[in-house]
Design a protein around this motif. Structure first.
Motif, short mmCIF file in Angstrom:
data_model
loop_
_atom_site.label_atom_id
_atom_site.label_comp_id
_atom_site.label_asym_id
_atom_site.label_seq_id
_atom_site.Cartn_x
_atom_site.Cartn_y
_atom_site.Cartn_z
N ILE A 168 -1.24 -7.58 5.88
CA ILE A 168 -2.16 -6.90 6.78
C ILE A 168 -2.04 -5.39 6.61
O ILE A 168 -0.96 -4.82 6.76
N ASP A 169 -3.16 -4.75 6.30
CA ASP A 169 -3.21 -3.30 6.18
C ASP A 169 -2.91 -2.67 7.54
O ASP A 169 -3.18 -3.26 8.58
N SER A 192 6.61 -5.82 3.29
CA SER A 192 7.79 -5.27 2.63
C SER A 192 8.41 -4.22 3.56
O SER A 192 7.81 -3.84 4.57
N ASN A 193 9.58 -3.73 3.19
CA ASN A 193 10.19 -2.64 3.97
C ASN A 193 9.30 -1.40 3.97
O ASN A 193 9.19 -0.71 4.99
N GLU A 194 8.66 -1.13 2.84
CA GLU A 194 7.78 0.03 2.75
C GLU A 194 6.59 -0.10 3.70
O GLU A 194 6.18 0.86 4.35
N ILE A 195 6.03 -1.30 3.80
CA ILE A 195 4.92 -1.54 4.71
C ILE A 195 5.40 -1.42 6.15
O ILE A 195 4.74 -0.79 6.99
N LEU A 196 6.55 -1.99 6.45
CA LEU A 196 7.10 -1.91 7.80
C LEU A 196 7.32 -0.46 8.23
O LEU A 196 7.04 -0.08 9.36
N LYS A 255 5.37 -2.82 -9.69
CA LYS A 255 4.34 -1.94 -9.15
C LYS A 255 3.13 -1.98 -10.07
O LYS A 255 3.23 -1.64 -11.24
N TYR A 256 2.00 -2.44 -9.56
CA TYR A 256 0.80 -2.58 -10.39
C TYR A 256 0.07 -1.26 -10.63
O TYR A 256 -0.70 -1.15 -11.57
N ASN A 257 0.27 -0.27 -9.75
CA ASN A 257 -0.36 1.05 -9.89
C ASN A 257 -1.86 0.95 -10.13
O ASN A 257 -2.40 1.60 -11.03
N LEU A 258 -2.53 0.13 -9.34
CA LEU A 258 -3.97 -0.01 -9.47
C LEU A 258 -4.67 1.27 -9.03
O LEU A 258 -4.21 1.96 -8.12
N PRO A 259 -5.78 1.60 -9.65
CA PRO A 259 -6.51 2.83 -9.27
C PRO A 259 -7.32 2.60 -7.99
O PRO A 259 -8.50 2.28 -8.02
N ASP A 299 -1.94 5.19 -1.20
CA ASP A 299 -0.97 4.61 -0.27
C ASP A 299 -1.16 3.10 -0.10
O ASP A 299 -0.26 2.40 0.37
N ASP A 300 -2.33 2.60 -0.47
CA ASP A 300 -2.60 1.17 -0.33
C ASP A 300 -1.97 0.32 -1.43
O ASP A 300 -1.97 -0.90 -1.33
N THR A 301 -1.41 0.96 -2.46
CA THR A 301 -0.82 0.16 -3.54
C THR A 301 0.33 -0.70 -3.05
O THR A 301 0.54 -1.79 -3.57
#
Length: 101
Positions: free
Chosen positions: A5-6, A37-41, A78-82, A87-89
């Motif tokens: 969830i964003d 993930s911890n980063e999302i939290l 890390k997919y590093n999508l454009p 920050d949404d990656t």
């Protein structure tokens, strides 16, 4: 079903009359497993504190962490999508890595 969830979805699920309140009700009902993930939290905590308060953040995050239908997943790639918002990656990496629905 598993979902990442964003932060905007979460922020709009917190108020009583929030536009995404259905998300909160679906989670409480056990309709899906919330993956993060911890980063999302960490982002959740920062933005809930900005928009509401530290007390609200503590309540929301502790509710999320004690629920049986949550899953912590730390992406190893890390997919590093454009994306429009870099920050949404973190959400994409977690979703793909955890094989969410």
């Amino acid at each position: 079903m598993k979902a990442v969830i964003d932060t905007n979805g979460l922020l709009n699920a917190i108020p009583k009359r929030g536009s995404k309140k259905w998300l909160y009700h679906a989670f409480i009902a056990g309709s899906f497993t919330w993956v993060f993930s911890n980063e999302i939290l960490t982002e959740y905590d920062e933005l809930i504190c900005q928009k509401f308060s530290q007390d609200v953040s503590n309540y929301v995050l502790s509710s999320l962490l004690i629920a049986t239908n949550h899953q912590r997943f730390e992406p190893s790639y890390k997919y590093n999508l454009p994306l429009n918002d870099p920050d949404d990656t973190k959400f994409v990496d977690c979703a793909v890595g955890a094989n969410v629905d």
